[in-house]
Design an enzyme around this catalytic site. Structure first.
Site, mmCIF file in Angstrom:
data_model
loop_
_atom_site.group_PDB
_atom_site.id
_atom_site.type_symbol
_atom_site.label_atom_id
_atom_site.label_comp_id
_atom_site.label_asym_id
_atom_site.label_seq_id
_atom_site.Cartn_x
_atom_site.Cartn_y
_atom_site.Cartn_z
ATOM 1 N N ASN A 9 13.381 -20.274 -50.258
ATOM 2 C CA ASN A 9 12.731 -21.156 -51.683
ATOM 3 C C ASN A 9 11.726 -22.106 -50.755
ATOM 4 O OD1 ASN A 9 11.769 -22.845 -53.020
ATOM 5 N ND2 ASN A 9 12.854 -23.352 -54.070
ATOM 6 N N LYS A 11 8.852 -23.998 -52.020
ATOM 7 C CA LYS A 11 8.295 -24.587 -52.046
ATOM 8 C C LYS A 11 6.621 -24.656 -51.822
ATOM 9 C CE LYS A 11 13.186 -26.970 -51.802
ATOM 10 N NZ LYS A 11 13.535 -27.663 -51.568
ATOM 11 N N HIS A 96 14.939 -24.934 -61.086
ATOM 12 C CA HIS A 96 15.125 -26.006 -59.654
ATOM 13 C C HIS A 96 15.371 -27.075 -60.178
ATOM 14 C CE1 HIS A 96 15.367 -27.525 -55.694
ATOM 15 N NE2 HIS A 96 15.310 -25.980 -55.238
ATOM 16 N N GLU A 98 14.355 -29.759 -59.238
ATOM 17 C CA GLU A 98 12.779 -30.426 -58.435
ATOM 18 C C GLU A 98 12.641 -30.110 -59.944
ATOM 19 O OE1 GLU A 98 11.706 -28.601 -54.691
ATOM 20 O OE2 GLU A 98 13.872 -30.171 -53.754
ATOM 21 N N GLU A 168 23.447 -25.988 -57.149
ATOM 22 C CA GLU A 168 22.652 -26.331 -55.731
ATOM 23 C C GLU A 168 22.972 -28.273 -56.249
ATOM 24 O OE1 GLU A 168 19.061 -24.564 -53.674
ATOM 25 O OE2 GLU A 168 18.346 -25.378 -55.362
ATOM 26 N N GLY A 174 17.817 -30.792 -49.620
ATOM 27 C CA GLY A 174 16.742 -31.354 -48.332
ATOM 28 C C GLY A 174 16.840 -32.663 -47.888
ATOM 29 N N SER A 214 21.559 -27.765 -48.822
ATOM 30 C CA SER A 214 20.803 -27.896 -46.881
ATOM 31 C C SER A 214 21.705 -26.947 -46.200
ATOM 32 C CB SER A 214 21.796 -29.289 -46.276
ATOM 33 O OG SER A 214 20.474 -30.076 -46.672
HETATM 34 C C1 PEP Z 1 16.871 -26.074 -52.416
HETATM 35 O O1 PEP Z 1 15.726 -25.959 -52.434
HETATM 36 O O2 PEP Z 1 16.548 -25.033 -52.986
HETATM 37 C C2 PEP Z 1 17.141 -26.215 -50.766
HETATM 38 C C3 PEP Z 1 18.650 -25.363 -50.950
HETATM 39 O O3 PEP Z 1 16.283 -27.008 -49.979
HETATM 40 P P1 PEP Z 1 17.594 -26.984 -48.616
HETATM 41 O O4 PEP Z 1 18.353 -26.144 -48.206
HETATM 42 O O5 PEP Z 1 15.597 -27.661 -48.187
HETATM 43 O O6 PEP Z 1 18.212 -28.528 -48.876
#
Ligand code: PEP
Length: 251
Positions: A9, A11, A96, A98, A168, A174, A214
Protein backbone atom coordinates in the site's frame (compact mmCIF):
# COMPACT_ATOMS: atom_id res chain seq x y z
CA UNK A 1 -7.15 -23.57 -1.41
CA UNK A 2 -6.78 -19.97 -0.36
CA UNK A 3 -4.08 -17.76 -1.85
CA UNK A 4 -1.14 -16.26 -0.01
CA UNK A 5 -0.96 -12.56 -0.85
CA UNK A 6 1.58 -9.85 -0.14
CA UNK A 7 0.01 -6.49 -0.97
CA UNK A 8 1.85 -3.18 -0.88
CA UNK A 9 0.00 0.00 0.00
CA UNK A 10 2.01 2.94 -1.29
CA UNK A 11 -0.48 5.46 0.14
CA UNK A 12 0.19 9.02 -1.13
CA UNK A 13 3.86 8.38 -1.93
CA UNK A 14 5.88 8.43 -5.16
CA UNK A 15 5.52 10.68 -8.18
CA UNK A 16 4.56 8.90 -11.39
CA UNK A 17 8.17 8.41 -12.61
CA UNK A 18 9.23 7.25 -9.13
CA UNK A 19 6.32 4.84 -8.87
CA UNK A 20 6.90 3.44 -12.31
CA UNK A 21 10.58 2.88 -11.52
CA UNK A 22 9.73 1.10 -8.25
CA UNK A 23 7.12 -1.11 -9.92
CA UNK A 24 9.59 -2.10 -12.66
CA UNK A 25 12.29 -2.81 -10.09
CA UNK A 26 9.99 -5.12 -8.14
CA UNK A 27 8.79 -6.76 -11.36
CA UNK A 28 12.37 -7.49 -12.43
CA UNK A 29 13.30 -8.79 -8.99
CA UNK A 30 10.52 -11.39 -8.98
CA UNK A 31 10.71 -12.36 -12.65
CA UNK A 32 11.50 -16.05 -12.96
CA UNK A 33 11.31 -16.58 -9.18
CA UNK A 34 9.34 -19.48 -7.77
CA UNK A 35 7.06 -17.65 -5.35
CA UNK A 36 4.51 -18.96 -2.89
CA UNK A 37 2.32 -15.88 -2.96
CA UNK A 38 0.58 -13.46 -5.24
CA UNK A 39 1.97 -9.93 -5.20
CA UNK A 40 -0.28 -6.88 -5.29
CA UNK A 41 0.88 -3.27 -5.55
CA UNK A 42 -1.55 -0.63 -4.28
CA UNK A 43 -0.62 2.59 -6.06
CA UNK A 44 -2.16 6.06 -6.22
CA UNK A 45 -4.85 6.34 -8.92
CA UNK A 46 -2.59 8.27 -11.30
CA UNK A 47 -0.09 5.40 -11.43
CA UNK A 48 -2.52 2.55 -12.07
CA UNK A 49 -2.60 2.39 -15.87
CA UNK A 50 1.12 3.02 -16.37
CA UNK A 51 2.13 0.51 -13.71
CA UNK A 52 -0.32 -2.13 -14.96
CA UNK A 53 1.09 -1.66 -18.49
CA UNK A 54 4.71 -1.80 -17.40
CA UNK A 55 4.53 -5.10 -15.48
CA UNK A 56 5.63 -8.14 -17.44
CA UNK A 57 6.57 -10.84 -14.91
CA UNK A 58 2.99 -12.09 -14.65
CA UNK A 59 3.43 -12.23 -10.87
CA UNK A 60 2.10 -8.83 -9.85
CA UNK A 61 -1.42 -7.45 -9.81
CA UNK A 62 -2.26 -3.79 -9.31
CA UNK A 63 -4.65 -2.34 -6.73
CA UNK A 64 -6.29 1.03 -6.28
CA UNK A 65 -6.36 2.30 -2.70
CA UNK A 66 -9.95 3.49 -2.91
CA UNK A 67 -12.83 4.06 -5.32
CA UNK A 68 -15.94 6.20 -5.38
CA UNK A 69 -19.21 5.12 -3.78
CA UNK A 70 -21.11 6.33 -6.87
CA UNK A 71 -21.32 4.81 -10.35
CA UNK A 72 -20.40 7.91 -12.41
CA UNK A 73 -21.30 11.55 -12.95
CA UNK A 74 -20.79 14.94 -11.32
CA UNK A 75 -18.51 13.96 -8.41
CA UNK A 76 -15.48 16.17 -8.94
CA UNK A 77 -12.22 14.54 -7.97
CA UNK A 78 -13.65 11.05 -7.50
CA UNK A 79 -12.58 7.90 -9.38
CA UNK A 80 -15.16 5.20 -10.04
CA UNK A 81 -14.72 1.44 -9.79
CA UNK A 82 -15.33 1.18 -13.55
CA UNK A 83 -12.55 3.70 -14.18
CA UNK A 84 -10.22 1.74 -11.90
CA UNK A 85 -11.08 -1.45 -13.77
CA UNK A 86 -10.32 0.20 -17.12
CA UNK A 87 -6.70 0.82 -16.05
CA UNK A 88 -5.95 -2.89 -15.76
CA UNK A 89 -6.10 -2.91 -11.95
CA UNK A 90 -7.51 -6.06 -10.37
CA UNK A 91 -7.93 -5.14 -6.70
CA UNK A 92 -9.22 -2.20 -4.62
CA UNK A 93 -8.15 -1.62 -1.02
CA UNK A 94 -11.30 -0.55 0.86
CA UNK A 95 -12.00 0.55 4.41
CA UNK A 96 -8.42 1.40 5.31
CA UNK A 97 -8.38 3.03 8.75
CA UNK A 98 -6.87 6.21 7.28
CA UNK A 99 -9.86 6.55 4.96
CA UNK A 100 -12.30 5.73 7.74
CA UNK A 101 -10.69 8.34 10.00
CA UNK A 102 -9.63 11.21 7.68
CA UNK A 103 -12.35 10.88 5.03
CA UNK A 104 -15.17 9.75 7.32
CA UNK A 105 -15.92 6.53 5.50
CA UNK A 106 -18.87 4.94 7.24
CA UNK A 107 -20.15 1.39 6.91
CA UNK A 108 -22.86 2.69 4.58
CA UNK A 109 -20.32 4.29 2.24
CA UNK A 110 -18.14 1.18 2.38
CA UNK A 111 -21.08 -1.05 1.48
CA UNK A 112 -21.60 1.00 -1.68
CA UNK A 113 -17.90 0.84 -2.54
CA UNK A 114 -17.69 -2.92 -1.99
CA UNK A 115 -20.77 -3.47 -4.18
CA UNK A 116 -19.41 -1.30 -7.02
CA UNK A 117 -16.01 -2.95 -6.79
CA UNK A 118 -17.58 -6.39 -7.14
CA UNK A 119 -19.91 -5.26 -9.94
CA UNK A 120 -16.81 -4.21 -11.87
CA UNK A 121 -15.07 -7.56 -11.34
CA UNK A 122 -12.48 -6.05 -9.02
CA UNK A 123 -11.44 -7.80 -5.80
CA UNK A 124 -11.89 -5.77 -2.62
CA UNK A 125 -9.13 -6.03 -0.03
CA UNK A 126 -11.40 -5.12 2.85
CA UNK A 127 -9.62 -3.64 5.89
CA UNK A 128 -10.75 -3.82 9.49
CA UNK A 129 -9.01 -3.26 12.81
CA UNK A 130 -9.33 -1.58 16.16
CA UNK A 131 -7.83 1.59 17.64
CA UNK A 132 -5.44 1.51 20.61
CA UNK A 133 -8.01 2.27 23.32
CA UNK A 134 -10.16 -0.64 22.15
CA UNK A 135 -7.17 -3.01 22.34
CA UNK A 136 -6.32 -1.66 25.79
CA UNK A 137 -9.88 -2.36 26.92
CA UNK A 138 -9.57 -5.86 25.40
CA UNK A 139 -12.74 -5.36 23.35
CA UNK A 140 -11.07 -5.75 19.93
CA UNK A 141 -13.04 -8.86 18.97
CA UNK A 142 -16.40 -7.15 19.39
CA UNK A 143 -15.09 -4.06 17.54
CA UNK A 144 -13.87 -6.02 14.52
CA UNK A 145 -17.00 -8.20 14.49
CA UNK A 146 -19.17 -5.06 14.32
CA UNK A 147 -17.10 -3.67 11.42
CA UNK A 148 -17.64 -6.90 9.52
CA UNK A 149 -21.31 -7.33 10.55
CA UNK A 150 -22.14 -3.85 9.28
CA UNK A 151 -20.45 -4.33 5.92
CA UNK A 152 -19.12 -7.43 4.19
CA UNK A 153 -21.07 -9.93 6.31
CA UNK A 154 -24.19 -8.62 4.54
CA UNK A 155 -22.93 -9.90 1.19
CA UNK A 156 -24.21 -13.07 -0.44
CA UNK A 157 -22.03 -16.17 -0.09
CA UNK A 158 -21.05 -15.86 -3.75
CA UNK A 159 -19.88 -12.27 -3.34
CA UNK A 160 -18.18 -12.73 0.03
CA UNK A 161 -16.15 -15.59 -1.45
CA UNK A 162 -14.49 -13.08 -3.81
CA UNK A 163 -13.11 -10.90 -1.01
CA UNK A 164 -9.72 -10.62 0.65
CA UNK A 165 -9.83 -9.45 4.29
CA UNK A 166 -7.02 -7.47 5.89
CA UNK A 167 -6.84 -7.08 9.67
CA UNK A 168 -4.87 -3.97 10.53
CA UNK A 169 -4.82 -2.88 14.18
CA UNK A 170 -4.68 0.91 13.94
CA UNK A 171 -2.12 1.15 16.74
CA UNK A 172 0.30 -0.91 14.66
CA UNK A 173 0.01 1.05 11.39
CA UNK A 174 3.09 3.08 10.61
CA UNK A 175 4.11 3.05 14.27
CA UNK A 176 6.77 0.34 14.22
CA UNK A 177 4.59 -1.37 16.86
CA UNK A 178 3.73 -4.69 15.23
CA UNK A 179 1.07 -6.82 16.86
CA UNK A 180 2.74 -9.84 18.38
CA UNK A 181 2.53 -12.97 16.27
CA UNK A 182 0.12 -14.37 18.88
CA UNK A 183 -2.13 -11.29 18.76
CA UNK A 184 -2.22 -11.35 14.95
CA UNK A 185 -2.85 -15.10 14.71
CA UNK A 186 -5.51 -14.93 17.44
CA UNK A 187 -7.46 -12.18 15.65
CA UNK A 188 -7.19 -13.78 12.23
CA UNK A 189 -8.38 -17.11 13.65
CA UNK A 190 -11.26 -15.25 15.30
CA UNK A 191 -12.19 -13.56 11.99
CA UNK A 192 -12.07 -16.94 10.27
CA UNK A 193 -14.35 -18.41 12.95
CA UNK A 194 -16.84 -15.58 12.30
CA UNK A 195 -16.74 -16.39 8.58
CA UNK A 196 -17.43 -20.07 9.41
CA UNK A 197 -20.50 -19.01 11.44
CA UNK A 198 -21.77 -16.69 8.74
CA UNK A 199 -20.86 -18.41 5.46
CA UNK A 200 -19.73 -21.93 6.39
CA UNK A 201 -16.45 -23.78 6.69
CA UNK A 202 -15.60 -24.04 3.02
CA UNK A 203 -15.81 -20.30 2.32
CA UNK A 204 -13.88 -19.59 5.54
CA UNK A 205 -11.12 -22.01 4.54
CA UNK A 206 -10.87 -20.37 1.12
CA UNK A 207 -10.81 -16.73 2.31
CA UNK A 208 -7.38 -15.09 2.32
CA UNK A 209 -6.95 -13.03 5.48
CA UNK A 210 -3.95 -10.69 5.67
CA UNK A 211 -2.25 -9.01 8.60
CA UNK A 212 -1.15 -5.38 8.29
CA UNK A 213 0.67 -3.07 10.67
CA UNK A 214 4.43 -2.47 10.65
CA UNK A 215 5.02 -5.77 8.89
CA UNK A 216 8.61 -5.87 7.63
CA UNK A 217 11.27 -8.19 6.28
CA UNK A 218 12.26 -9.17 9.82
CA UNK A 219 8.91 -10.08 11.30
CA UNK A 220 7.21 -11.38 8.12
CA UNK A 221 8.58 -14.97 8.26
CA UNK A 222 7.17 -15.58 11.75
CA UNK A 223 3.85 -13.86 10.97
CA UNK A 224 3.37 -15.73 7.69
CA UNK A 225 4.15 -19.07 9.34
CA UNK A 226 0.94 -18.81 11.39
CA UNK A 227 -1.92 -21.04 10.25
CA UNK A 228 -4.46 -18.23 9.74
CA UNK A 229 -2.17 -15.50 8.39
CA UNK A 230 -2.33 -15.68 4.60
CA UNK A 231 -0.08 -12.72 3.93
CA UNK A 232 0.36 -9.05 4.63
CA UNK A 233 -0.82 -5.59 3.71
CA UNK A 234 2.40 -3.64 3.77
CA UNK A 235 2.69 0.14 4.03
CA UNK A 236 6.13 1.65 4.71
CA UNK A 237 8.10 -1.45 3.77
CA UNK A 238 6.43 -1.61 0.34
CA UNK A 239 8.18 1.58 -0.77
CA UNK A 240 11.60 -0.01 -1.13
CA UNK A 241 12.10 -2.83 -3.59
CA UNK A 242 14.52 -4.85 -1.44
CA UNK A 243 12.37 -4.68 1.68
CA UNK A 244 9.19 -5.55 -0.19
CA UNK A 245 10.72 -8.43 -2.13
CA UNK A 246 12.18 -9.86 1.08
CA UNK A 247 8.67 -9.85 2.56
CA UNK A 248 7.35 -11.56 -0.57
CA UNK A 249 10.02 -14.22 -0.17
CA UNK A 250 9.10 -14.78 3.48
CA UNK A 251 6.56 -17.32 2.19
C1 PEP B 1 -1.03 0.13 6.07
O1 PEP B 1 -1.25 1.32 6.18
O2 PEP B 1 -1.79 -0.57 5.39
C2 PEP B 1 0.15 -0.43 6.75
C3 PEP B 1 0.13 -1.69 7.07
O3 PEP B 1 1.18 0.43 7.02
P1 PEP B 1 2.58 0.06 7.70
O4 PEP B 1 3.05 -1.23 7.12
O5 PEP B 1 3.47 1.21 7.37
O6 PEP B 1 2.32 -0.06 9.17
Amino acid sequence: MRKNIVAGNWKMNKTLPEGLALAKEIDNAVKGENLNCEIVIGTPFIHLASVADALSSGKIAVAAQNCADKISGAYTGEVSAAQVKSTGAEYVILGHSERREYYHETSEILNAKVALTLENQLIPIYCCGEPKQVREANTQNAYVKRQLDETVFNLSEVDFAKLVIAYEPIWAIGTGLTATTEQAQEMLAYIRSLIVEKFGKQIAENTSILYGGSCNAKNAPELFAQPDIDGGLIGGASLKCDDFVQIVKAF
